[in-house]
Design a protein around this motif. Structure first.
Motif, PDB file in Angstrom:
ATOM      1  N   ALA A 630      -2.841   7.037  13.847  1.00 57.87           N
ATOM      2  CA  ALA A 630      -2.473   8.265  13.124  1.00 57.87           C
ATOM      3  C   ALA A 630      -2.250   7.975  11.646  1.00 57.87           C
ATOM      4  N   LEU A 631      -1.571   6.857  11.341  1.00 62.15           N
ATOM      5  CA  LEU A 631      -1.302   6.517   9.941  1.00 62.15           C
ATOM      6  C   LEU A 631      -2.584   6.232   9.170  1.00 62.15           C
ATOM      7  N   GLU A 632      -3.581   5.663   9.835  1.00 62.87           N
ATOM      8  CA  GLU A 632      -4.865   5.420   9.177  1.00 62.87           C
ATOM      9  C   GLU A 632      -5.458   6.703   8.613  1.00 62.87           C
ATOM     10  N   ARG A 633      -5.177   7.810   9.292  1.00 59.54           N
ATOM     11  CA  ARG A 633      -5.742   9.090   8.878  1.00 59.54           C
ATOM     12  C   ARG A 633      -4.790   9.897   7.999  1.00 59.54           C
ATOM     13  N   ILE A 634      -3.482   9.669   8.161  1.00 56.59           N
ATOM     14  CA  ILE A 634      -2.489  10.461   7.421  1.00 56.59           C
ATOM     15  C   ILE A 634      -2.234   9.898   6.029  1.00 56.59           C
ATOM     16  N   LEU A 635      -2.098   8.576   5.909  1.00 57.81           N
ATOM     17  CA  LEU A 635      -1.692   7.967   4.642  1.00 57.81           C
ATOM     18  C   LEU A 635      -2.609   8.307   3.466  1.00 57.81           C
ATOM     19  N   PRO A 636      -3.950   8.310   3.648  1.00 58.54           N
ATOM     20  CA  PRO A 636      -4.804   8.636   2.493  1.00 58.54           C
ATOM     21  C   PRO A 636      -4.540  10.022   1.906  1.00 58.54           C
ATOM     22  N   ARG A 637      -3.876  10.894   2.645  1.00 59.55           N
ATOM     23  CA  ARG A 637      -3.605  12.248   2.176  1.00 59.55           C
ATOM     24  C   ARG A 637      -2.253  12.357   1.466  1.00 59.55           C
ATOM     25  N   THR A 638      -1.502  11.261   1.399  1.00 60.74           N
ATOM     26  CA  THR A 638      -0.161  11.302   0.826  1.00 60.74           C
ATOM     27  C   THR A 638      -0.161  10.787  -0.613  1.00 60.74           C
ATOM     28  N   LYS A 639       0.915  11.092  -1.346  1.00 62.23           N
ATOM     29  CA  LYS A 639       1.028  10.667  -2.743  1.00 62.23           C
ATOM     30  C   LYS A 639       1.382   9.188  -2.863  1.00 62.23           C
ATOM     31  N   ALA A 645      -0.488   0.022   2.807  1.00 59.76           N
ATOM     32  CA  ALA A 645      -1.624  -0.599   3.491  1.00 59.76           C
ATOM     33  C   ALA A 645      -1.184  -0.993   4.889  1.00 59.76           C
ATOM     34  N   LEU A 646      -2.085  -0.860   5.840  1.00 62.43           N
ATOM     35  CA  LEU A 646      -1.813  -1.265   7.212  1.00 62.43           C
ATOM     36  C   LEU A 646      -2.281  -2.700   7.390  1.00 62.43           C
ATOM     37  N   ASP A 647      -1.366  -3.534   7.867  1.00 58.97           N
ATOM     38  CA  ASP A 647      -1.664  -4.952   8.031  1.00 58.97           C
ATOM     39  C   ASP A 647      -1.172  -5.394   9.408  1.00 58.97           C
ATOM     40  N   GLY A 648      -2.094  -5.442  10.361  1.00 60.31           N
ATOM     41  CA  GLY A 648      -1.714  -5.847  11.713  1.00 60.31           C
ATOM     42  C   GLY A 648      -0.706  -4.895  12.316  1.00 60.31           C
ATOM     43  N   ARG A 649       0.479  -5.430  12.643  1.00 57.71           N
ATOM     44  CA  ARG A 649       1.488  -4.615  13.300  1.00 57.71           C
ATOM     45  C   ARG A 649       2.454  -3.949  12.312  1.00 57.71           C
ATOM     46  N   HIS A 650       2.147  -4.013  11.017  1.00 56.47           N
ATOM     47  CA  HIS A 650       3.053  -3.489  10.004  1.00 56.47           C
ATOM     48  C   HIS A 650       2.383  -2.484   9.079  1.00 56.47           C
ATOM     49  N   LEU A 651       3.217  -1.600   8.539  1.00 56.86           N
ATOM     50  CA  LEU A 651       2.832  -0.790   7.385  1.00 56.86           C
ATOM     51  C   LEU A 651       3.451  -1.476   6.171  1.00 56.86           C
ATOM     52  N   VAL A 652       2.620  -1.939   5.251  1.00 59.31           N
ATOM     53  CA  VAL A 652       3.101  -2.633   4.061  1.00 59.31           C
ATOM     54  C   VAL A 652       3.257  -1.619   2.938  1.00 59.31           C
ATOM     55  N   VAL A 653       4.454  -1.554   2.369  1.00 58.95           N
ATOM     56  CA  VAL A 653       4.757  -0.605   1.304  1.00 58.95           C
ATOM     57  C   VAL A 653       5.148  -1.393   0.055  1.00 58.95           C
ATOM     58  N   TYR A 660       7.638  -4.295   1.152  1.00 60.08           N
ATOM     59  CA  TYR A 660       8.309  -4.126   2.445  1.00 60.08           C
ATOM     60  C   TYR A 660       7.276  -4.049   3.560  1.00 60.08           C
ATOM     61  N   ARG A 661       7.675  -4.569   4.727  1.00 61.31           N
ATOM     62  CA  ARG A 661       6.816  -4.523   5.908  1.00 61.31           C
ATOM     63  C   ARG A 661       7.562  -3.754   7.001  1.00 61.31           C
ATOM     64  N   ILE A 662       7.047  -2.573   7.343  1.00 66.17           N
ATOM     65  CA  ILE A 662       7.676  -1.714   8.352  1.00 66.17           C
ATOM     66  C   ILE A 662       6.936  -1.904   9.676  1.00 66.17           C
ATOM     67  N   HIS A 663       7.647  -2.352  10.704  1.00 67.77           N
ATOM     68  CA  HIS A 663       7.018  -2.586  12.004  1.00 67.77           C
ATOM     69  C   HIS A 663       6.662  -1.244  12.644  1.00 67.77           C
ATOM     70  N   LEU A 664       5.444  -1.133  13.148  1.00 65.08           N
ATOM     71  CA  LEU A 664       4.958   0.144  13.672  1.00 65.08           C
ATOM     72  C   LEU A 664       5.509   0.478  15.047  1.00 65.08           C
ATOM     73  N   GLY A 665       6.149  -0.491  15.693  1.00 68.91           N
ATOM     74  CA  GLY A 665       6.767  -0.210  16.983  1.00 68.91           C
ATOM     75  C   GLY A 665       8.219   0.163  16.849  1.00 68.91           C
TER      76      GLY A 665
END
Length: 729
Positions: A630-639, A645-653, A660-665
């Motif tokens: 879902a994030l692969e499709r949602i993030l490009p639409r956000t400011k 960037a999505l990196d393995g099991r994390h969202l890197v901000v 920061y690395r936010i765990h997707l689980g």
């Protein structure tokens, strides 16, 4: 001779005088309920051996004993046997006499019949009340039905029966404080029907249904709701609630079916749920359809039009209740100038208070039906239901409430060529329809549907295009009978138990009591043909009486065979059933695991810290993989797309101060470059108009943290600023 009892040989051959003495001695213990009952248990068998003439001489004393016993504080286990023998003796000597206590002495619901018995006693009325008290099962026999109606008419008691039902459904219960100061302790909660009067109350409920027909339906539903659910200052009364549910099933009228439908959500008592299913099954068999068909055909429309709305003119304003999407019901008020408001204008509040109250009640009922339908339709994901197109169109697409849920879902339509084609819109002209499930689709088809749902910004009522799927793993094929996929997790037990209830699973409660050291939660799937069993147990020694944490164990499956369940190999479980059951278990573990607890890191060297680190930042589960998709499709639409960037099991901000690395689980956050844990307890924030294809609390939490950390230089929370480090001055 002792004061406690007569010799056994005297009791065996007791004459009228001896029996009289035994009864008198028992009456002397009226203040001690259990002793009173035990002495009567010795005296009454001797009385039963007396001749008819001797019994008639003792009738005044027997009536006196009965009156004292009816008012005595006697535990129900002592009371029932004595009541039965006393009443049988009195009936044998005076057919017209109704023993005191057959009807409650104080309870308001019995007052109409009690006063009639007192003011105008008759053999017909006595026979009728005795017949009511003879009902000792949830569903009476046909012979009981026929006799009940005939006796009610002979006693001319239909009016009193209807009034008793009204009081049961609407009036306040009798407060025991009125009976004396010794009962003050029980005034927090009240018995609407005392346990030892359950049979006569049950008989009265059935009499009201048999003599009142459809007119009794609203009050039968009210009784079932009032006595079958918790949350008020009344003790639950499952015996009477079950009678009301079964009586509704016997009323051959659409209003009764609608009442049963509305009880499906609020009634959670396991025994009552079974009786509700039985009542629905009986009603379905009368109509020659399945129980599932009956349920979907009795979804209330609440008077809404085809567009899901209803309007009422209130003076110069129009009140409108409307279903908006699959999750909202709005009430609006439009004035003479065309201006619309969500709050009632003063002219409506002052001039039409009753109509306003009815509009609010309608909105509440529609909201409850919409929520129930959303859950029911999602439950169909584990079934292979196929509908004839015309039937689906009538009871799903065109229904004013169910249609709001249906229109956001993907359905498969079978054409004349026999092929199934998936579509969001109704193509028309299909032969059959079924609900689309990604487990039946290929990878490319699932990807295409996810892209389309996001591109068209379809807000689905529940995860469908992005639904997690679970298939047998090699490890599960090897174990054959059980799955260890979600074993060995540490979870917050109270949260887990609450989630069981929320998802409709039945479970025993863990504790230090006997049988409380092994937990088994059971959830039904595939239209009730399959059952998943999730085993769990207390995690170590929390020390307290209440269990704080639990450890998860195996998941097993059972198949229904008639009225019994038999364990089945995992390979025999239909793929949709297996997937939906494991999805629930994944939810249980993912939501309640200590790995998702942001405060756990503050416990220092806790003995479960290793599990917290491993599970909180470990491999992604199926639900986390769906969040990634879902994030692969949602993030490009956000400011903040350029900072993420999505990196393995994390969202890197990438923030202004740190990365920061936010765990997707678990949604836990680590800071680079040192990998320090960042506790963001208040990470949630309003996402405004950001589109999400489905409701997911963890996905919303991840996004809210991403928005917060992308602008880390603007954070004002002192705790978060302190953790980020010396970069902030």
């Amino acid at each position: 001779m002792s004061d406690d009892a007569l010799p056994a040989e005297a009791r065996a051959d007791a004459g009228p005088g001896t029996v009289q003495a035994m009864l008198a001695r028992a009456c002397g213990s009226e203040k001690d309920g259990p002793r009173f009952a035990l002495l009567l248990q010795e005296a009454l068998p001797s009385a039963e051996r007396l001749g008819t003439g001797a019994l008639r001489e003792l009738a005044p004393l027997l009536k006196h004993v009965n009156g004292l016993f009816a008012r005595a504080d006697v535990p129900i286990g002592y009371r029932e046997r004595v009541d039965r023998r006393l009443r049988a003796l009195l009936a044998s000597v005076d057919e017209a006499y109704l023993p005191e206590g057959v009807l409650p002495v104080h309870d308001a619901w019995a007052a109409p019949l009690r006063e009639r018995v007192r003011d105008a006693p008759s053999p017909d009325l006595t026979r009728f009340v005795r017949h009511l008290a003879s009902l000792s099962a949830p569903r009476p026999t046909r012979a009981w039905h026929r006799a009940c109606v005939a006796l009610a008419d002979e006693a001319a008691a239909r009016e009193e029966v209807a009034e008793c039902l009204r009081v049961l459904a609407e009036d306040e219960p009798h407060c025991p404080r009125e009976d004396g100061p010794h009962t003050d302790f029980s005034c927090g909660y009240h018995h609407l029907v005392q346990p030892h009067h359950g049979d006569v109350a049950r008989g009265l409920v059935w009499a009201a249904a048999l003599t009142g027909g459809p007119e009794a339906v609203p009050r039968l539903r009210a009784v079932a709701l009032r006595m079958g659910t918790a949350g008020r200052d009344l003790y639950e009364g499952p015996k009477v609630a079950g009678a009301a549910i079964n009586a509704l099933g016997a009323v051959d009228d659409p209003s009764a079916l609608e009442a049963l439908w509305r009880l499906r959500t609020p009634v959670t008592n396991r025994a009552l749920r079974k009786q509700l299913d039985t009542a629905l099954q009986a009603a379905a068999e009368r109509q020659g359809i399945t129980r599932a068909q009956l349920v979907e055909r009795t979804v209330p429309a609440h008077g809404l039009g085809p567009d899901g709305s209803a309007e009422r003119v209130l003076g110069d304003h129009t009140a409108r209740v409307a279903v908006e999407g699959a999750a909202a019901v709005r009430t609006t008020f439009t004035g003479p100038g065309g201006r619309t408001s969500r709050t009632a204008p003063a002219a409506v509040k002052d001039g039409f208070p009753d109509e306003l109250r009815r509009s609010k009640a309608l909105a509440k009922e529609v909201r409850a039906t919409l929520s129930s339908e959303r859950a029911r339709v999602e439950g169909l994901m584990s079934e292979d239901r196929v509908w004839p197109y015309a039937e689906w169109r009538e009871f799903y697409r065109d229904h004013p409430v169910t249609g709001a849920v249906v229109r956001g879902l993907i359905w498969e339509f079978q054409g004349e060529d026999g092929l199934w084609r998936a579509s969001l819109a109704d193509p028309g002209g299909a032969a059959h329809v079924r609900l689309w499930h990604p487990i039946r689709a290929g990878v490319d088809e699932v990807r295409a549907w996810r892209e389309r749902v996001v591109d068209e910004q379809v807000r689905q009522p529940f995860k469908q295009a992005f639904r997690e799927i679970y298939v047998l793993t090699p490890a599960e094929e090897a174990t054959a009978a059980y799955s260890n996929r979600y074993a060995a997790h540490i979870v917050h037990y109270r949260r887990l138990y609450a989630l069981f209830k929320e998802r409709g699973w039945q479970a025993n409660f863990l504790g230090r009591h006997e049988g409380g050291h092994h937990g088994e939660a059971r959830g039904e799937f595939g239209g009730g043909a399959w059952r998943a069993c999730f085993h769990h147990e207390p995690a170590g020694d929390d020390g307290d009486w209440a269990i704080e944490h639990a450890a998860t164990d195996q998941v097993r499956f059972e198949r229904r065979h008639g009225g019994r369940w038999r364990e089945a190999p995992l390979a025999d479980v239909p793929p949709p059933v297996f997937s939906e059951a494991m999805r629930d278990v994944d939810l249980f573990v993912g939501v309640t695991s200590i790995a998702a607890d942001p405060d756990w890191a503050d416990r220092g060297e806790d003995r479960r810290a290793a599990y917290w680190r491993e599970a909180g930042f470990g491999a992604l589960t199926a639900s986390a993989e769906v969040r990634r998709a879902a994030l692969e499709r949602i993030l490009p639409r956000t400011k903040i797309a350029a900072r993420c960037a999505l990196d393995g099991r994390h969202l890197v901000v990438r923030g202004e101060l740190r990365t920061y690395r936010i765990h997707l689980g678990s949604a836990n956050v680590l800071m680079e470059p040192d990998g320090a844990y960042l506790c963001v307890v208040q990470g949630r924030r309003a996402l405004g108009t950001l589109y999400l294809p489905f409701e997911d609390e963890r996905l919303s939490l991840i996004l809210s943290k991403a928005f917060l950390l992308a602008a880390d230089h603007k954070i004002t929370d002192a705790s978060i600023r302190r953790q980020i480090g010396r970069v902030i001055t």
